[in-house]
Design an enzyme around this catalytic site. Structure first.
Site, PDB file in Angstrom:
ATOM      1  N   ARG A   1      18.987  82.024  70.516  1.00  0.00           N
ATOM      2  CA  ARG A   1      20.063  80.853  71.209  1.00  0.00           C
ATOM      3  C   ARG A   1      21.257  81.798  71.474  1.00  0.00           C
ATOM      4  NH1 ARG A   1      17.843  76.002  71.872  1.00  0.00           N
ATOM      5  NH2 ARG A   1      16.086  75.342  70.704  1.00  0.00           N
TER       6      ARG A   1
ATOM      7  N   HIS B   1      14.570  71.251  76.366  1.00  0.00           N
ATOM      8  CA  HIS B   1      14.622  69.779  77.524  1.00  0.00           C
ATOM      9  C   HIS B   1      14.565  69.662  78.483  1.00  0.00           C
ATOM     10  CE1 HIS B   1      17.302  69.342  73.441  1.00  0.00           C
ATOM     11  NE2 HIS B   1      17.701  68.767  73.946  1.00  0.00           N
TER      12      HIS B   1
ATOM     13  N   ARG C   1      22.577  72.358  78.493  1.00  0.00           N
ATOM     14  CA  ARG C   1      21.919  73.528  77.837  1.00  0.00           C
ATOM     15  C   ARG C   1      23.071  74.745  77.395  1.00  0.00           C
ATOM     16  NH1 ARG C   1      20.332  70.806  74.450  1.00  0.00           N
ATOM     17  NH2 ARG C   1      18.385  72.256  73.152  1.00  0.00           N
TER      18      ARG C   1
ATOM     19  N   HIS D   1      21.016  77.852  75.373  1.00  0.00           N
ATOM     20  CA  HIS D   1      20.278  78.205  76.184  1.00  0.00           C
ATOM     21  C   HIS D   1      20.874  78.954  76.340  1.00  0.00           C
ATOM     22  CE1 HIS D   1      16.435  76.210  74.600  1.00  0.00           C
ATOM     23  NE2 HIS D   1      16.991  75.257  75.042  1.00  0.00           N
TER      24      HIS D   1
END
Length: 337
Positions: free
Chosen positions: A79, A114, A161, A167
């Protein structure tokens, strides 16, 4: 991969350098596209539009979330909010990035949950709305509107995101593609029997525990991402239990169990007005249910969370429609679909 990650960091920098008013927009988008919303918002709304569509939304949502967890365990995706420090990039080059309260997710990053779960779960709803538009109009624009909205939503979710450093862009793209493919493939294979959902709940829970134990036995550190997230999150209060992989598994198993144990639905007896009232009441009650009881102890939190998601489908499919049917029967005679 370092070059791909570095490019992703630069893209995130460019997004965060945009107009300040966009910050609230991106955070709102990523919050609304949280996989939890599939269970607490999308499912109730879709269910009272059409029972089959609603069940399909919940089914595809829980299957895609389980697959997402498994993929994350084996792909070891980084991440951005921790990689930029762990890789040494932040110490070698000037990096201007900010974390947000929704940044510090503790599971691995690839593919984006997501994008994958939202993309998969919304597919049956989008196709149902497209069919409805096609039945009522010959306009190509009207027919394409649900899928255009679907594509724009996933694009916005993906950008959000990246913006919050949850991400990298390639994780978002893989999540969108996997989600759309799953939604298309699973839509025609939604189970119809309550016993199957109960069996699925047990299989998801026991299968995941077995897989987790086997991976640990082989010497793989399956909880590495939780330690990195804890280490690199700029505010410890931003770390949440519900971002852990096992929290997703509990949600999936509980939802399947709740749907399997629910009594035969009275949906066909409801008028359109009663369906609307049921949908509104379901949203209010479920949101209220998830606002209470947040134990600090992790074990108690998992138990409480499991019970909440098990109760949700029962409320939507059984208790609340019967309550509305009882309270509003004097408004008009019930009809059969």
């Amino acid at each position: 991969m370092d070059a791909l990650h570095t490019a992703g960091i630069r893209f995130a920098e460019a997004l965060q350098a945009g107009p300040p008013w966009l910050e609230k927009f991106w955070i709102s988008v990523t919050s609304l596209a949280d996989p939890k919303c599939v269970f607490t918002i999308c499912f109730p709304l879709a269910y009272f539009l059409d029972r089959k569509v609603g069940v399909s939304v919940l089914w595809i949502g829980l299957v895609s979330e389980w697959l997402n967890v498994v993929l994350k365990w084996f792909l070891f995706g980084e991440r951005p909010f921790w990689w930029v420090h762990e890789s040494g990039l932040a110490s070698k080059e000037q990096v201007v990035l900010r974390q947000f309260p929704v940044s510090c997710e503790t599971g691995p990053g690839s593919p984006s949950g997501h994008c994958m779960i939202t993309g998969a779960a919304l597919w049956p709803l989008v196709t149902a709305l497209t069919a409805l538009a096609s039945a009522r109009s010959r306009s190509l624009v009207l027919k394409l509107t649900p899928f255009v909205a679907y594509a724009l939503l996933l694009l916005a979710v993906g950008l959000s995101r990246v913006f919050i450093l949850a991400h990298f862009p390639h994780q978002v793209v893989s999540g969108i593609l996997a989600g759309a493919a799953l939604g298309w493939r699973l839509q025609a294979h939604t189970p119809a029997t309550r016993g199957f959902f109960v069996a699925t709940a047990l299989a998801l829970l026991l299968g995941t525990l077995t897989l987790h134990s086997l991976v640990i036995t082989t010497g793989i550190d399956i909880d590495w991402s939780i330690r990195l997230a804890t280490k690199r999150c700029s505010n410890p209060d931003w770390l949440r239990f519900d971002t852990r992989p096992f929290a997703s598994i509990c949600r999936d198993a509980a939802s399947a169990l709740g749907l399997g144990l629910a009594a035969s639905p009275p949906l066909k007896q409801l008028t359109p007005r009663q369906r609307l009232a049921s949908a509104v009441l379901a949203l209010v009650v479920i949101q209220g249910l998830h606002q209470v009881l947040h134990p600090a102890d992790v074990t108690l939190w998992y138990v409480t969370n499991f019970l909440k998601y098990a109760i949700g489908p029962w409320l939507v499919t059984s208790l609340l429609p019967r309550l509305i049917l009882t309270l509003t029967r004097p408004w008009g005679s019930p009809h059969t679909e």
